[in-house]
Design a protein around this motif. Structure first.
Motif, mmCIF file in Angstrom:
data_model
loop_
_atom_site.group_PDB
_atom_site.id
_atom_site.type_symbol
_atom_site.label_atom_id
_atom_site.label_comp_id
_atom_site.label_asym_id
_atom_site.label_seq_id
_atom_site.Cartn_x
_atom_site.Cartn_y
_atom_site.Cartn_z
ATOM 1 N N ALA A 242 39.385 33.142 47.412
ATOM 2 C CA ALA A 242 39.708 31.905 48.128
ATOM 3 C C ALA A 242 39.809 32.159 49.627
ATOM 4 O O ALA A 242 39.406 31.320 50.446
ATOM 5 N N ALA A 243 40.362 33.316 50.005
ATOM 6 C CA ALA A 243 40.471 33.657 51.434
ATOM 7 C C ALA A 243 39.097 33.860 52.049
ATOM 8 O O ALA A 243 38.861 33.479 53.202
ATOM 9 N N TRP A 244 38.187 34.449 51.306
ATOM 10 C CA TRP A 244 36.821 34.650 51.807
ATOM 11 C C TRP A 244 36.086 33.309 51.874
ATOM 12 O O TRP A 244 35.308 33.082 52.788
ATOM 13 N N ASP A 245 36.321 32.432 50.882
ATOM 14 C CA ASP A 245 35.703 31.102 50.797
ATOM 15 C C ASP A 245 34.210 31.142 51.152
ATOM 16 O O ASP A 245 33.764 30.511 52.129
ATOM 17 N N PRO A 246 33.419 31.854 50.366
ATOM 18 C CA PRO A 246 32.002 32.035 50.692
ATOM 19 C C PRO A 246 31.188 30.751 50.572
ATOM 20 O O PRO A 246 31.610 29.782 49.923
ATOM 21 N N ASP A 247 30.022 30.766 51.188
ATOM 22 C CA ASP A 247 29.098 29.636 51.080
ATOM 23 C C ASP A 247 28.409 29.618 49.716
ATOM 24 O O ASP A 247 28.092 28.555 49.183
ATOM 25 N N VAL A 248 28.127 30.810 49.202
ATOM 26 C CA VAL A 248 27.400 30.961 47.939
ATOM 27 C C VAL A 248 28.089 32.033 47.104
ATOM 28 O O VAL A 248 28.512 33.069 47.638
ATOM 29 N N VAL A 249 28.192 31.796 45.799
ATOM 30 C CA VAL A 249 28.718 32.801 44.875
ATOM 31 C C VAL A 249 27.655 33.078 43.817
ATOM 32 O O VAL A 249 27.139 32.144 43.183
ATOM 33 N N LEU A 250 27.327 34.354 43.631
ATOM 34 C CA LEU A 250 26.365 34.778 42.615
ATOM 35 C C LEU A 250 27.127 35.583 41.568
ATOM 36 O O LEU A 250 27.764 36.580 41.903
ATOM 37 N N VAL A 251 27.053 35.151 40.317
ATOM 38 C CA VAL A 251 27.864 35.752 39.253
ATOM 39 C C VAL A 251 26.999 36.586 38.318
ATOM 40 O O VAL A 251 26.052 36.080 37.705
ATOM 41 N N VAL A 252 27.352 37.850 38.214
ATOM 42 C CA VAL A 252 26.662 38.804 37.342
ATOM 43 C C VAL A 252 27.496 39.021 36.088
ATOM 44 O O VAL A 252 28.716 39.125 36.157
ATOM 45 N N ASN A 253 26.829 39.091 34.939
ATOM 46 C CA ASN A 253 27.500 39.527 33.710
ATOM 47 C C ASN A 253 26.523 40.434 32.977
ATOM 48 O O ASN A 253 25.474 39.986 32.515
ATOM 49 N N TYR A 254 26.849 41.723 32.884
ATOM 50 C CA TYR A 254 25.927 42.681 32.303
ATOM 51 C C TYR A 254 25.896 42.645 30.775
ATOM 52 O O TYR A 254 24.879 42.998 30.165
ATOM 53 N N PHE A 255 26.985 42.244 30.148
ATOM 54 C CA PHE A 255 27.072 42.337 28.700
ATOM 55 C C PHE A 255 27.071 40.991 27.980
ATOM 56 O O PHE A 255 27.124 40.942 26.765
ATOM 57 N N ALA A 256 27.032 39.915 28.734
ATOM 58 C CA ALA A 256 27.011 38.581 28.123
ATOM 59 C C ALA A 256 26.246 37.639 29.050
ATOM 60 O O ALA A 256 25.574 38.075 29.980
ATOM 61 N N ASP A 257 26.384 36.355 28.792
ATOM 62 C CA ASP A 257 25.601 35.343 29.493
ATOM 63 C C ASP A 257 26.263 34.927 30.810
ATOM 64 O O ASP A 257 27.340 34.324 30.788
ATOM 65 N N PRO A 258 25.656 35.210 31.957
ATOM 66 C CA PRO A 258 26.254 34.801 33.236
ATOM 67 C C PRO A 258 26.310 33.290 33.405
ATOM 68 O O PRO A 258 27.133 32.779 34.158
ATOM 69 N N LYS A 259 25.448 32.558 32.705
ATOM 70 C CA LYS A 259 25.486 31.100 32.786
ATOM 71 C C LYS A 259 26.799 30.577 32.200
ATOM 72 O O LYS A 259 27.438 29.688 32.754
ATOM 73 N N ALA A 260 27.197 31.172 31.070
ATOM 74 C CA ALA A 260 28.478 30.790 30.465
ATOM 75 C C ALA A 260 29.640 31.247 31.333
ATOM 76 O O ALA A 260 30.672 30.567 31.417
ATOM 77 N N SER A 261 29.477 32.384 32.012
ATOM 78 C CA SER A 261 30.534 32.891 32.891
ATOM 79 C C SER A 261 30.784 31.934 34.047
ATOM 80 O O SER A 261 31.932 31.685 34.436
ATOM 81 N N VAL A 262 29.724 31.386 34.616
ATOM 82 C CA VAL A 262 29.862 30.410 35.707
ATOM 83 C C VAL A 262 30.597 29.174 35.212
ATOM 84 O O VAL A 262 31.502 28.660 35.890
ATOM 85 N N GLN A 263 30.227 28.697 34.045
ATOM 86 C CA GLN A 263 30.913 27.528 33.493
ATOM 87 C C GLN A 263 32.404 27.795 33.314
ATOM 88 O O GLN A 263 33.241 26.946 33.607
#
Length: 354
Positions: A242-263
């Motif tokens: 929250a302190a960084w408050d980036p413009d874009v966040v890219l979410v990696v998940n090596y062992f499961a679905d990153p799409k579900a992780s974003v949700q």
């Protein structure tokens, strides 16, 4: 009966003689691996194995070379439980035990190990007397060394140069598209990992491939201060994010679905107030059976995906399906296999991604 025995003896003699000729005329070369160690090897190897810990990020590279099939022993486990490796034709012995004793019993001509495992595991493999070559693949510079060394081992230096030219072309293409950026977006690349229902978030060290991908794609990496001197992923909490408050966040998940992780993340308290969430700039990192940000050969796809995701106006002409076809052909995969197993996985809905 005698004729049969004589014929059998002749076949055995010919087989032994062929092995002798192969050994007698094998070329001995000395290479300097990514750790600066000089290693003398008979090439090409009749059998080389990818062994030890953390083989998932190095086991694929040898299979970009034609000699690999039938001559490289590698595990079919890892982050995707062997789904990608199962697509590659390989008649080499199956590997189920990576212990020093088991590998030594196979009597390979060469052992490939992950570079950062030398101190805690690699030395024991070296003591077998079997040549050991360490591969890193953690930075762009390491790729130059590692790919060329594998090419020398396989006696396919021209192919090694072609592979490196493939990556150089991607880097040059992205650099050309981002050279006139007036203002860079602040990009946070997060690894999401879940255990027993609880998740952790991590950022990559400054020197690692993940940070370099963000930089090359024209982004300003966020969180670099916590990864300045680190040599592994670093845990971060929501307050820091929250302190960084980036413009874009890219979410990696090596062992499961990153799409579900974003949700999952977007439903967590506080996340809806982040700048990136408000502007719908939180994305699951590109992945088919394996994530495209990892220190594996698919980082070129990861770089193209990052540019197209962070700056869609700059990546309009990038067709990722075609880029996947181009890349996976290096492994001898047919377009049909690529489309059915890899492109389909990349486009799958969250519930369909393993």
């Amino acid at each position: 009966m005698r004729k049969h025995s004589s014929f059998s003896f002749l076949l055995v003699f010919i087989a032994v003689f062929c092995v002798f000729l192969g050994t007698a005329f094998a070329e001995e070369i000395t290479i300097t691996d990514v750790l600066g160690r000089e290693v003398t090897i008979n090439v090409p190897p009749e059998l080389a194995v990818v062994a030890g810990k953390k083989t998932g990020t190095i086991s694929e590279v040898p299979f970009m070379f034609k000699h690999a099939s039938g001559h490289i022993g590698a595990f079919k486990g890892g982050q995707d439980k062997g789904k990608f490796m199962a697509l590659i034709e390989n008649d080499a012995p199956a590997m189920e035990d990576s212990s020093v004793e088991a590998i030594a019993a196979m009597k390979p001509d060469l052992i490939f190990l992950k570079s950062y495992t030398r101190e805690d595991a690699g030395m024991a493999f070296e003591e077998t007397g079997i040549p050991v070559v360490y591969l890193s693949l953690e930075t762009f510079d390491d790729y130059q060394v590692d790919i060329m060394n594998v090419g020398k081992v396989m006696e396919e230096e021209e192919r090694a140069s072609e592979i490196l030219a493939y990556y150089d072309e991607i880097v040059a293409r992205v650099a050309e598209k981002t050279k006139d950026l007036a203002e860079k977006k602040r990009v946070l690349l997060l690894q999401y990992a879940e255990t027993d229902g609880a998740y952790t978030l991590k950022v990559a060290p400054v020197s690692w491939l993940q940070t370099q991908i963000v930089e090359l794609a024209g982004g300003e990496p966020v969180g670099t201060e916590v990864g300045m001197n680190a040599n592994s992923w670093i845990d971060v909490n929501f307050e820091q994010i929250a302190a960084w408050d980036p413009d874009v966040v890219l979410v990696v998940n090596y062992f499961a679905d990153p799409k579900a992780s974003v949700q999952k993340l977007l439903g967590e308290p506080g996340w809806a107030q982040l700048r990136a969430a408000k502007e719908e700039q939180v994305f699951p990192f590109g992945k088919d059976t394996l994530s495209w940000d990892s220190a594996s050969p698919r980082w070129g796809l990861g770089l193209l995906w990052t540019l197209k995701t962070v700056y869609p106006e700059l990546g309009e002409d990038i067709d990722l399906d075609q880029e996947m076809l181009k890349f996976y052909r290096w492994f001898g995969l047919s377009d049909e296999v690529i489309e059915e197993n890899l492109i389909a996985a990349y486009h799958a809905e969250p519930a369909l991604v393993p």
